[in-house]
Design an enzyme around this catalytic site. Sequence first.
Site, PDB file in Angstrom:
ATOM      1  N   ASP A  79       3.235 -59.461 -34.818  1.00 13.00           N
ATOM      2  CA  ASP A  79       2.148 -59.516 -33.847  1.00 13.00           C
ATOM      3  C   ASP A  79       1.549 -60.932 -33.905  1.00 13.00           C
ATOM      4  OD1 ASP A  79       0.307 -58.164 -32.057  1.00 13.00           O
ATOM      5  OD2 ASP A  79      -1.113 -57.998 -33.696  1.00 13.00           O
TER       6      ASP A  79
ATOM      7  N   ASP B 282       8.659 -54.277 -39.132  1.00 15.55           N
ATOM      8  CA  ASP B 282       8.723 -53.428 -37.934  1.00 15.55           C
ATOM      9  C   ASP B 282       8.330 -54.190 -36.680  1.00 15.55           C
ATOM     10  OD1 ASP B 282       6.079 -53.731 -38.738  1.00 15.55           O
ATOM     11  OD2 ASP B 282       5.595 -51.606 -38.711  1.00 15.55           O
TER      12      ASP B 282
ATOM     13  N   LYS C 285       4.418 -49.451 -44.516  1.00 12.27           N
ATOM     14  CA  LYS C 285       5.369 -48.360 -44.379  1.00 12.27           C
ATOM     15  C   LYS C 285       6.225 -48.531 -43.126  1.00 12.27           C
ATOM     16  CE  LYS C 285       1.828 -45.187 -46.060  1.00 12.27           C
ATOM     17  NZ  LYS C 285       0.947 -44.071 -45.644  1.00 12.27           N
TER      18      LYS C 285
ATOM     19  N   ASP D 220       2.866 -46.751 -36.606  1.00 13.46           N
ATOM     20  CA  ASP D 220       1.887 -45.667 -36.545  1.00 13.46           C
ATOM     21  C   ASP D 220       0.658 -46.028 -35.729  1.00 13.46           C
ATOM     22  OD1 ASP D 220       0.857 -47.573 -38.532  1.00 13.46           O
ATOM     23  OD2 ASP D 220      -0.678 -46.053 -38.900  1.00 13.46           O
TER      24      ASP D 220
ATOM     25  N   VAL E  44       1.970 -49.910 -29.635  1.00 11.71           N
ATOM     26  CA  VAL E  44       3.132 -49.024 -29.669  1.00 11.71           C
ATOM     27  C   VAL E  44       3.211 -48.228 -30.966  1.00 11.71           C
ATOM     28  CG1 VAL E  44       4.527 -50.386 -28.056  1.00 11.71           C
ATOM     29  CG2 VAL E  44       4.593 -50.930 -30.503  1.00 11.71           C
TER      30      VAL E  44
HETATM   31  P1  IMP Z   1       0.672 -59.519 -37.901  1.00 11.59           P
HETATM   32  O1  IMP Z   1       1.959 -60.088 -37.337  1.00 11.59           O
HETATM   33  O2  IMP Z   1       0.243 -60.177 -39.157  1.00 11.59           O
HETATM   34  O3  IMP Z   1      -0.421 -59.517 -36.880  1.00 11.59           O
HETATM   35  O4  IMP Z   1       0.865 -58.009 -38.333  1.00 11.59           O
HETATM   36  C1  IMP Z   1       1.737 -57.170 -37.692  1.00 11.59           C
HETATM   37  C2  IMP Z   1       1.511 -55.773 -38.227  1.00 11.59           C
HETATM   38  O5  IMP Z   1       0.394 -55.167 -37.547  1.00 11.59           O
HETATM   39  C3  IMP Z   1       2.708 -54.891 -37.931  1.00 11.59           C
HETATM   40  O6  IMP Z   1       3.644 -54.924 -38.972  1.00 11.59           O
HETATM   41  C4  IMP Z   1       2.041 -53.536 -37.788  1.00 11.59           C
HETATM   42  O7  IMP Z   1       1.857 -52.943 -39.045  1.00 11.59           O
HETATM   43  C5  IMP Z   1       0.684 -53.835 -37.185  1.00 11.59           C
HETATM   44  N1  IMP Z   1       0.751 -53.719 -35.710  1.00 11.59           N
HETATM   45  C6  IMP Z   1       0.626 -54.712 -34.805  1.00 11.59           C
HETATM   46  N2  IMP Z   1       0.778 -54.258 -33.555  1.00 11.59           N
HETATM   47  C7  IMP Z   1       1.014 -52.935 -33.668  1.00 11.59           C
HETATM   48  C8  IMP Z   1       1.301 -51.883 -32.707  1.00 11.59           C
HETATM   49  O8  IMP Z   1       1.366 -52.070 -31.474  1.00 11.59           O
HETATM   50  N3  IMP Z   1       1.504 -50.636 -33.230  1.00 11.59           N
HETATM   51  C9  IMP Z   1       1.447 -50.367 -34.559  1.00 11.59           C
HETATM   52  N4  IMP Z   1       1.215 -51.318 -35.483  1.00 11.59           N
HETATM   53  C10 IMP Z   1       0.999 -52.587 -35.044  1.00 11.59           C
HETATM   54 MG    MG Z   2       3.820 -53.625 -40.680  1.00  8.77          MG
END
Ligand code: IMP
Ligand code: MG
Length: 179
Positions: free
Chosen positions: A101, A98, A41, A157, A151
Amino acid sequence: MTELKKVLVSQSELAKRVQELGAEISRDYEGKELVLVGILKGAAVFMADLMREITFPVGIDFMAVSSYGTGSTTSGVVTIKQDIHTDIRSKHVLLVEDLIDTGLTLQHLKQLFALREAASVRICTILSKPSRRLVDVPIDYCGIEIPDEFVVGYGLDYAEQFRNLPEVWVVGVNAQPSS
Ligand code: IMP
Ligand code: MG
């Protein structure tokens, strides 16, 4: 208790970067058939702002995924909870996120769309935490790089809360990503 600590990215900073990204994307994809795919979302707010900065008609679609893992990192096993409804074969796909990470979610989705024979697959994110990256996924359009802090706001969220905050805030608990 979850507590909002401080604003990390203001509303005006977000708006400025979204405008710049929209202009760049409009230049790069002029004359091409482009489909924006927002990752639900979290990307819903960014997606709504970004699409209005693009100067020609684009297709839009959404997909919901979850990455199961323990603690604060994703496992890289991405499950599709809701898929797109658009036939993207031979179309240019821009994945709209969004926050990137570890990069595992986007790495997986990029491979998936390549298998589905999109004409091209690129990545656009409003936020990025470069210090957290586990895989080297190229971000074609990156809004704002932020430090390793949890964040919320602008779609992001904590336990499904705070998505509607118009700016990006740092949360003051031992918060873990929910997806
Ligand atoms: P990754 O890049 O596969 O680790 O996934 C990233 C996803 O993890 C983002 O799209 C968010 O949904 C969630 N996420 C990672 N860091 C944060 C944060 O600081 N706040 C909220 N959601 C986060
Ligand atoms: Mg996400």
